[in-house]
Design a protein around this motif. Structure first.
Motif, PDB file in Angstrom:
ATOM      1  N   ALA A  40      24.852  38.974  -7.888  1.00 27.92           N
ATOM      2  CA  ALA A  40      23.764  38.722  -6.943  1.00 27.92           C
ATOM      3  C   ALA A  40      24.283  38.152  -5.627  1.00 27.92           C
ATOM      4  O   ALA A  40      23.521  37.644  -4.824  1.00 27.92           O
ATOM      5  CB  ALA A  40      22.757  37.759  -7.556  1.00 27.92           C
TER       6      ALA A  40
ATOM      7  N   THR B  41      24.302  40.211   0.296  1.00 25.27           N
ATOM      8  CA  THR B  41      24.748  41.470   0.895  1.00 25.27           C
ATOM      9  C   THR B  41      24.919  41.310   2.401  1.00 25.27           C
ATOM     10  O   THR B  41      24.642  40.261   2.972  1.00 25.27           O
ATOM     11  CB  THR B  41      23.717  42.571   0.630  1.00 25.27           C
ATOM     12  OG1 THR B  41      22.479  42.192   1.264  1.00 25.27           O
ATOM     13  CG2 THR B  41      23.477  42.764  -0.865  1.00 25.27           C
TER      14      THR B  41
ATOM     15  N   ASP C 157      21.762  40.193   4.046  1.00 21.79           N
ATOM     16  CA  ASP C 157      21.505  38.764   3.866  1.00 21.79           C
ATOM     17  C   ASP C 157      22.324  37.932   4.843  1.00 21.79           C
ATOM     18  O   ASP C 157      21.797  37.049   5.535  1.00 21.79           O
ATOM     19  CB  ASP C 157      21.857  38.336   2.427  1.00 21.79           C
ATOM     20  CG  ASP C 157      21.006  39.022   1.375  1.00 21.79           C
ATOM     21  OD1 ASP C 157      19.792  39.149   1.603  1.00 21.79           O
ATOM     22  OD2 ASP C 157      21.558  39.416   0.335  1.00 21.79           O
TER      23      ASP C 157
ATOM     24  N   GLN D   9      28.300  47.966  -0.583  1.00 18.39           N
ATOM     25  CA  GLN D   9      28.275  46.583  -0.127  1.00 18.39           C
ATOM     26  C   GLN D   9      29.625  45.926  -0.396  1.00 18.39           C
ATOM     27  O   GLN D   9      30.379  46.376  -1.263  1.00 18.39           O
ATOM     28  CB  GLN D   9      27.165  45.810  -0.840  1.00 18.39           C
ATOM     29  CG  GLN D   9      25.770  46.289  -0.509  1.00 18.39           C
ATOM     30  CD  GLN D   9      25.361  45.945   0.924  1.00 18.39           C
ATOM     31  OE1 GLN D   9      26.010  45.146   1.580  1.00 18.39           O
ATOM     32  NE2 GLN D   9      24.295  46.560   1.400  1.00 18.39           N
TER      33      GLN D   9
ATOM     34  N   GLU E 293      14.804  44.274   3.202  1.00 17.98           N
ATOM     35  CA  GLU E 293      16.156  44.757   2.939  1.00 17.98           C
ATOM     36  C   GLU E 293      17.061  43.745   2.239  1.00 17.98           C
ATOM     37  O   GLU E 293      18.078  44.120   1.666  1.00 17.98           O
ATOM     38  CB  GLU E 293      16.815  45.166   4.262  1.00 17.98           C
ATOM     39  CG  GLU E 293      16.062  46.243   5.017  1.00 17.98           C
ATOM     40  CD  GLU E 293      16.638  46.481   6.404  1.00 17.98           C
ATOM     41  OE1 GLU E 293      17.719  45.920   6.700  1.00 17.98           O
ATOM     42  OE2 GLU E 293      16.025  47.233   7.182  1.00 17.98           O
TER      43      GLU E 293
ATOM     44  N   SER F 163      18.680  41.006  -0.352  1.00 20.66           N
ATOM     45  CA  SER F 163      18.828  40.978  -1.810  1.00 20.66           C
ATOM     46  C   SER F 163      18.870  39.560  -2.361  1.00 20.66           C
ATOM     47  O   SER F 163      18.459  39.322  -3.492  1.00 20.66           O
ATOM     48  CB  SER F 163      20.123  41.707  -2.209  1.00 20.66           C
ATOM     49  OG  SER F 163      20.089  43.060  -1.804  1.00 20.66           O
ATOM     50  N   ASN F 164      19.370  38.612  -1.562  1.00 17.44           N
ATOM     51  CA  ASN F 164      19.512  37.241  -2.010  1.00 17.44           C
ATOM     52  C   ASN F 164      18.156  36.539  -2.055  1.00 17.44           C
ATOM     53  O   ASN F 164      17.374  36.623  -1.110  1.00 17.44           O
ATOM     54  CB  ASN F 164      20.469  36.495  -1.077  1.00 17.44           C
ATOM     55  CG  ASN F 164      20.737  35.079  -1.533  1.00 17.44           C
ATOM     56  OD1 ASN F 164      20.066  34.160  -1.096  1.00 17.44           O
ATOM     57  ND2 ASN F 164      21.708  34.908  -2.408  1.00 17.44           N
TER      58      ASN F 164
ATOM     59  N   ARG G 145      15.399  35.955   1.065  1.00 21.52           N
ATOM     60  CA  ARG G 145      14.055  36.522   1.014  1.00 21.52           C
ATOM     61  C   ARG G 145      12.995  35.422   1.109  1.00 21.52           C
ATOM     62  O   ARG G 145      11.966  35.591   1.763  1.00 21.52           O
ATOM     63  CB  ARG G 145      13.883  37.334  -0.276  1.00 21.52           C
ATOM     64  CG  ARG G 145      14.673  38.649  -0.269  1.00 21.52           C
ATOM     65  CD  ARG G 145      14.658  39.326  -1.639  1.00 21.52           C
ATOM     66  NE  ARG G 145      13.302  39.620  -2.056  1.00 21.52           N
ATOM     67  CZ  ARG G 145      12.616  40.698  -1.685  1.00 21.52           C
ATOM     68  NH1 ARG G 145      13.159  41.573  -0.851  1.00 21.52           N
ATOM     69  NH2 ARG G 145      11.400  40.895  -2.124  1.00 21.52           N
TER      70      ARG G 145
END
Length: 228
Positions: A51, A54, A57, A133, A196, A198-199, A203
């Motif tokens: 996790a 990315t 992020d 990534q 977009e 991921s973390n 978010r």
């Protein structure tokens, strides 16, 4: 032209109690569910797993920190001006408190992410964008061409100088106009982070910006409509 940039240090020293009173009066309090949370102690371990943040992020944080820093500068300039309405001052004080906290939180995430790089891990690059990534532990660099770092809504040098020189109604109106545009730019960046990113922390930060800054735009629009 008198410079008010030095007033930022004084602004940041404003008591939390005073700012909170002004914020309540403007209905600008942040709901608990939208407030960004500082990374817990286990963040370093979490960041080294699949996790790991990315490119999106990392670049959101890299762009949002200077974006927030200009919000502090705009707020310090209007707070140093004379003849500004108390409700406008209260809003600027709230922005200083809220966005200073967010900057500190985002910088803590950056530190935690760097600390999670395994021994011998790559410094990474921007080549993860749009394709594979970076590997866990890689920190993307070169985000200058990334959409998140275009920093929409940023005031120009001439606009900052004009606000620095203004007082009274002119300073009040100019601050509100510049800050509304500034917040609208932040909303675009936050929407991208939510869509977009991921973390989980990134978010959550994006969601907080969407809720809080839209609320502030509504309050500022009302103040602007009521300005003499």
């Amino acid at each position: 032209m008198r410079s008010r940039i030095a007033a930022l240090g004084v602004v940041l020293a404003l008591s939390t109690a005073t700012v909170a009173v002004g914020a309540v009066g403007l209905s600008l309090t942040t709901s608990p569910e939208s407030a960004p949370q500082a990374a817990p102690a286990g963040t370093r371990a979490d960041a080294s797993t699949a996790a790991y943040p990315t490119v999106e992020d990392h670049c959101y944080i890299e762009g949002m920190i200077p974006h927030h820093e200009q919000a502090l500068e705009l707020s310090s300039l209007v707070l140093a001006a004379s003849g500004v309405r108390e409700r406008t001052r209260a809003l600027a004080e709230f922005i200083v408190t809220d966005q200073t906290s967010e900057i500190e939180t985002m910088r803590a995430w950056q530190t935690a992410w760097r600390g999670a790089i395994p021994a011998g891990g790559s410094n990474g690059g921007h080549d993860g964008h749009g394709g594979a990534q970076p590997a866990a532990g890689a920190v993307p660099t070169g985000c200058g061409d990334h959409p998140h770092t275009q920093m929409k809504g940023m005031a120009g040098v001439e606009q900052l100088a004009a606000l620095d020189a203004a007082d009274g109604v002119a300073a009040d109106r100019m601050f509100l106009e510049l800050m509304i545009a500034h917040h609208e730019g932040a909303l675009e960046m936050a929407e991208s982070a939510v869509r977009e990113g991921s973390n989980a922390y990134v978010r959550a930060s994006g969601k907080h910006v969407l809720v809080e800054q839209q609320r502030e735009i509504t309050a500022m629009s009302t103040l602007l409509a009521e300005a003499p």
